[in-house]
Design a protein around this motif. Structure first.
Motif, short mmCIF file in Angstrom:
data_model
loop_
_atom_site.label_atom_id
_atom_site.label_comp_id
_atom_site.label_asym_id
_atom_site.label_seq_id
_atom_site.Cartn_x
_atom_site.Cartn_y
_atom_site.Cartn_z
N PHE A 140 1.89 6.06 -4.96
CA PHE A 140 3.29 6.49 -4.93
C PHE A 140 4.06 5.74 -3.84
CE2 PHE A 140 1.89 10.04 -7.51
CZ PHE A 140 3.02 10.37 -8.25
N SER A 141 3.43 5.59 -2.70
CA SER A 141 4.10 4.94 -1.57
C SER A 141 4.45 3.49 -1.89
CB SER A 141 3.20 5.01 -0.33
OG SER A 141 3.82 4.37 0.76
N SER A 142 3.59 2.80 -2.64
CA SER A 142 3.85 1.39 -2.97
C SER A 142 5.09 1.24 -3.84
CB SER A 142 2.63 0.80 -3.70
OG SER A 142 2.46 1.40 -4.97
N ARG A 143 5.52 2.35 -4.43
CA ARG A 143 6.73 2.34 -5.26
C ARG A 143 7.90 3.01 -4.55
NH1 ARG A 143 4.09 4.18 -11.12
NH2 ARG A 143 2.59 2.46 -11.25
N GLY A 144 7.71 3.26 -3.26
CA GLY A 144 8.77 3.88 -2.47
C GLY A 144 8.97 5.34 -2.76
N GLN A 202 7.34 9.54 -2.64
CA GLN A 202 6.46 10.47 -1.96
C GLN A 202 5.64 11.22 -3.00
OE1 GLN A 202 8.42 13.18 0.69
NE2 GLN A 202 6.53 14.29 1.23
N ASP A 228 -5.80 10.11 -1.00
CA ASP A 228 -5.22 8.97 -0.27
C ASP A 228 -4.84 7.85 -1.24
OD1 ASP A 228 -5.60 10.31 2.09
OD2 ASP A 228 -7.49 9.30 2.58
N ARG A 240 -1.67 8.91 -3.10
CA ARG A 240 -0.54 8.86 -2.18
C ARG A 240 -0.11 7.40 -1.96
NH1 ARG A 240 -2.52 11.77 1.64
NH2 ARG A 240 -1.42 13.72 1.12
N ALA A 241 -1.07 6.51 -1.79
CA ALA A 241 -0.76 5.10 -1.58
C ALA A 241 -0.09 4.50 -2.82
CB ALA A 241 -2.03 4.33 -1.25
#
Length: 429
Positions: free
Chosen positions: A115-119, A121, A109, A112-113
């Motif tokens: 990567f997500s904070s940088r837009g 996946q 998690d 994943r978060a």
């Protein structure tokens, strides 16, 4: 099957470092992590018994880990915690300890978060970084995706750290320091380094062996090693004691014994470089220095000005490579150049006098020579260097022959020039 979490380790006194990654076995990447970890462990009173670099090879890494675990209290592995197939550290540790890898959902998690904070996946391959040997404690890595590991196994400790220094160093300071402090015997490891010039390694050994051999059977023993490095010999002393004060007192007495034997060849017993020693001597006399260089190409000036605060004593440096520059900038008489050649005691003396006069300093250095690999003659072969140091009441001139490639000759020449200055300044005490 061994549950690594069930065993408490004994106090850590000795450690081994294993740097992983095939790139570390090429000329393109240097293992700086081991140096950093060694310094930190020594500060904690932990002795580093060995360091190994292993490529991305499952069998070799496993063999090295088993070897290290059989010899020390703690093993530190760096690198190999990434998401790719060649990142083997987690898998090898689990295999050696005969314990399974278990996925930590929280790590998945977190990655994943990130990567997500940088837009982005998260690629599925990053799930590899959430696989931990059973019982391992996670060392958080807010600066990357590779978490570190702290593992108790039998009476040993295994630590796995990420490879990038920007991630490893803060992880060590923030997550490891206190853990390691709690696993030491509150012993202090004290060290001193003596630096010597003008003597060969064998000469230093012959002079000092009768002295340091007496320390080996005492309690606590003082460990001694002699190392030949570029332009100098180093004697490394270390002792493990209950307190730092006790250790430093023992080393102070040891240094005094060695200093009496080594005499003026010993230029530093407190970690200072030769250029720092020269700078301190100049500051103590409120003198300034100017340098005229030919074959050393500015290396002497560079070393002097590498020291913070050198503007207090360094006034000017001139690289007078060509004869015209020697004549115009340093007032070297053309007749001397014609009669004696650029590489001569007369020219070196004129260079030292000229740069000292132009700069208005108390001390001037003149250096001229043949760094090679071409340009030598039977009378003046490659590696011939002439030095002159001038003060208000003294001028000393020396001719030396150095061996090795061009860079080696230049460095040895810069070392000799600085040591001439040191000896002259110390002689005035």
């Amino acid at each position: 099957m061994v549950d690594v979490s069930m065993n408490m380790p004994r106090p850590i006194e000795a450690a081994w470092i294993i740097a992983t990654g095939s790139e570390m076995l090429t000329s393109f990447r240097r293992d700086t992590n081991s140096i950093y970890i060694t310094e930190k462990l020594n500060d904690l009173g932990i002795e580093v018994r060995g360091k190994t670099i292993v490529g991305d090879n499952h069998v070799e890494l496993g063999n090295e880990l088993r070897h290290a675990l059989g010899r020390v209290d703690a093993v530190f592995l760096t690198g190999g915690l990434g998401p790719t197939e060649d990142d083997l550290t987690r898998e090898v540790i689990a295999q050696v300890l005969e314990t399974p890898l278990v996925e930590d959902v929280k790590i998945v998690d977190q990655i994943r978060a990130r990567f997500s904070s940088r837009g982005l996946q998260m690629p599925d391959v990053n799930r590899r970084q959430a696989l931990l040997p059973k019982g391992a404690t996670l060392l958080p890595n807010p600066r990357g995706t590779a978490a570190g590991l702290w593992i108790h196994w039998r009476d040993k400790v295994i630590v796995a750290l990420p490879g990038p220094p920007r991630e490893l160093e803060p992880m060590f300071d923030e997550s490891l320091w206190t853990r390691l402090r709690n696993r030491t015997r509150d012993m202090s490891l004290s060290r001193r380094v003596l630096r010597i010039t003008g003597l060969a390694e064998s000469q230093v050994e012959e002079l000092t062996q009768p002295i340091y051999s007496r320390w080996q059977n005492k309690k606590p023993p003082i460990a001694t090693s002699i190392l030949a490095t570029l332009g100098r010999i180093e004697i490394h002393l270390s002792v493990r004691t209950a307190t730092e004060t006790e250790g430093l007192a023992l080393l102070d007495r040891a240094v005094q014994d060695l200093a009496q034997t080594l005499g003026s060849s010993l230029y530093s017993s407190d970690g200072r470089t030769l250029e720092q020693v020269v700078g301190d001597l100049l500051c103590a006399r409120k003198w300034k220095i100017a340098v005229a260089e030919s074959c050393t190409g500015g290396l002497i000036s560079s070393r002097l000005t590498d020291v913070p605060g050198s503007s207090a004593y360094f006034e000017m440096g001139v690289v007078a490579y060509g004869n015209d520059t020697k004549i115009k900038r340093l007032a070297v008489p053309k007749l001397i150049l014609n009669d004696h050649g650029a590489v001569s005691e007369s020219v070196a003396a004129a260079m030292a006098s000229g740069v000292r006069s132009n700069a208005g300093t108390e001390l001037g250095i003149g250096v001229t020579g043949i760094a090679g690999p071409a340009g030598g003659t039977q009378e003046k072969p490659e590696g011939t260097v002439v030095f002159s140091v001038e003060t208000p009441d003294r001028q000393e001139i020396r001719t030396m022959r150095f061996y090795g490639g061009r860079e080696l000759v230049k460095y040895q020449a810069s070392q000799f020039a600085l040591d001439m200055v040191r000896r002259i300044l110390e002689d005035r005490d």
